[in-house]
Design an enzyme around this catalytic site. Sequence first.
Site, mmCIF file in Angstrom:
data_model
loop_
_atom_site.group_PDB
_atom_site.id
_atom_site.type_symbol
_atom_site.label_atom_id
_atom_site.label_comp_id
_atom_site.label_asym_id
_atom_site.label_seq_id
_atom_site.Cartn_x
_atom_site.Cartn_y
_atom_site.Cartn_z
ATOM 1 N N LYS A 14 0.846 -1.257 -0.284
ATOM 2 C CA LYS A 14 -0.297 -0.270 0.020
ATOM 3 C C LYS A 14 0.611 1.268 -0.089
ATOM 4 O O LYS A 14 0.503 2.239 -0.073
ATOM 5 C CB LYS A 14 -0.578 0.013 1.440
ATOM 6 C CG LYS A 14 -0.547 0.289 2.729
ATOM 7 C CD LYS A 14 -1.564 -0.419 3.554
ATOM 8 C CE LYS A 14 -0.518 -0.374 4.667
ATOM 9 N NZ LYS A 14 -1.095 -0.588 6.503
ATOM 10 N N ARG A 18 -6.695 -0.046 17.355
ATOM 11 C CA ARG A 18 -7.738 -0.377 15.691
ATOM 12 C C ARG A 18 -8.549 -1.419 15.427
ATOM 13 O O ARG A 18 -9.396 -1.444 16.004
ATOM 14 C CB ARG A 18 -6.139 -0.266 14.710
ATOM 15 C CG ARG A 18 -6.606 0.569 13.460
ATOM 16 C CD ARG A 18 -5.504 0.869 12.817
ATOM 17 N NE ARG A 18 -5.447 -0.305 11.872
ATOM 18 C CZ ARG A 18 -4.484 -0.369 10.478
ATOM 19 N NH1 ARG A 18 -4.114 -0.018 10.703
ATOM 20 N NH2 ARG A 18 -4.834 -1.783 9.950
HETATM 21 C C1 LIG Z 1 -0.326 -1.080 6.461
HETATM 22 C C2 LIG Z 1 -0.536 -2.646 7.574
HETATM 23 C C3 LIG Z 1 0.717 -3.396 7.491
HETATM 24 C C4 LIG Z 1 2.175 -3.091 7.180
HETATM 25 O O1 LIG Z 1 2.990 -2.434 8.422
HETATM 26 P P1 LIG Z 1 4.341 -1.429 8.143
HETATM 27 O O2 LIG Z 1 4.646 -0.831 9.662
HETATM 28 O O3 LIG Z 1 4.762 -0.557 7.107
HETATM 29 O O4 LIG Z 1 5.226 -2.978 7.979
HETATM 30 C C5 LIG Z 1 0.218 -4.421 8.291
HETATM 31 N N1 LIG Z 1 -0.323 -5.329 8.662
HETATM 32 C C6 LIG Z 1 -1.628 -4.523 8.955
HETATM 33 C C7 LIG Z 1 -2.893 -4.523 8.681
HETATM 34 C C8 LIG Z 1 -1.968 -2.947 7.917
HETATM 35 O O5 LIG Z 1 -2.927 -2.060 8.008
#
Ligand SMILES: *Cc1c(COP(=O)(O)O)cnc(C)c1O
Length: 357
Positions: A35, A128
């Site tokens: 993302k 979250r």
């Molecule tokens: C964005 C996201 C990640 C990745 O996070 P990073 O800190 O960039 O590794 C992993 N799991 C979920 C559910 C996310 O939304």
Amino acid sequence: MNPRIDINLAKLKYNSNLIVEKANRFSIDVAAVTKGFCGNPVIAEAIAEGGVKYLADSRLENLLKMQHIKLEKILLRLPMLSQVKEVVKYADISLNSELETIVALNEAAKEQNKTHKIILMLDLGDLREGIFDEKELDAVIKYLLKLNNIDLVGIGTNLTCFGGVIPTKENLGELINSAKRVEETMGKPLDIISGGNSSSFYLINNSEIPPEVNHLRFGEAILLGTESTYGRDIPEAYQDTFKLVAEIIEIKTKPSVPIGEIGRDAFGNVPTFEDKGLMKRAILAVGKQDISTHTIIPCDKEAEVLGGSSDHLLMDLTHCKKDYRVGDEMIFNLTYGSMLALMTSEYVHKNYINSIE
Ligand SMILES: *Cc1c(COP(=O)(O)O)cnc(C)c1O
């Protein structure tokens, strides 16, 4: 073409491979989180070549761009009820916490003659997404077992996202205890125990990751070679994978404080200024539309970002040794937020670099 983002594919592939090898030593599979670069297929291919097992994104639009890559796709953000058909179509696995949504996914999967895999999310305190209450977890699991087109493949958690809670042996221990209870209810082991995002990387580095965790989701660690918990660089990884290049369109000596009565700026804030006397000021052709208010770090250590408006970036070049001219390019290192914003902006040219230098 300017402004542009220089994307070093060779370094990204290297980072991906490095993280995969470190994780594999602890029998952990890696889902690369895409993302941060909007699921750009060129970048996703380079990262896939590094040996990750899954591609994961929070948005279906991004998963759609990567359908040609033959890796399982994970939808990270909880599915919207209005989108369950597309979720079943374009994601092999989705992360879930709401029974109502899972029931709808089951219906959509039935219509498409598919089995949809889910990872159930548990909230270990970051507040979250995820099931928080143990009784709710038990009830959801019992109900899930009756759904014919849903395959509960794992449980997972997400930390250090909203609440800033750091993953530890203790809170991941709770995840593992819950996994054991779920496995007892199901009468079979879970395939996936997903212990978080890049903030869990330090546990690998310190050999403190609980052995039951067999899956991690890494965005920042691969993309920027940094570890989000303590904001440290990951040893041996590249941090200079993405760079902003912007062009100087004006350079003049002007005062450091505006002249006249100060009202609101273009974004409705009342600005304040420190009087540093006359300044060598440059304007670069990139702005808040492209980088929002996120941090960018000039590679020229003597240059300083003053601020910007929608389409202009203002810099103080007074102390720079280099004699900058109109038409010169300035280069910036990026943080996660500025990378995301620049990748999202259609005004920023995407330039791919294929060698490590
Ligand atoms: C964005 C996201 C990640 C990745 O996070 P990073 O800190 O960039 O590794 C992993 N799991 C979920 C559910 C996310 O939304």
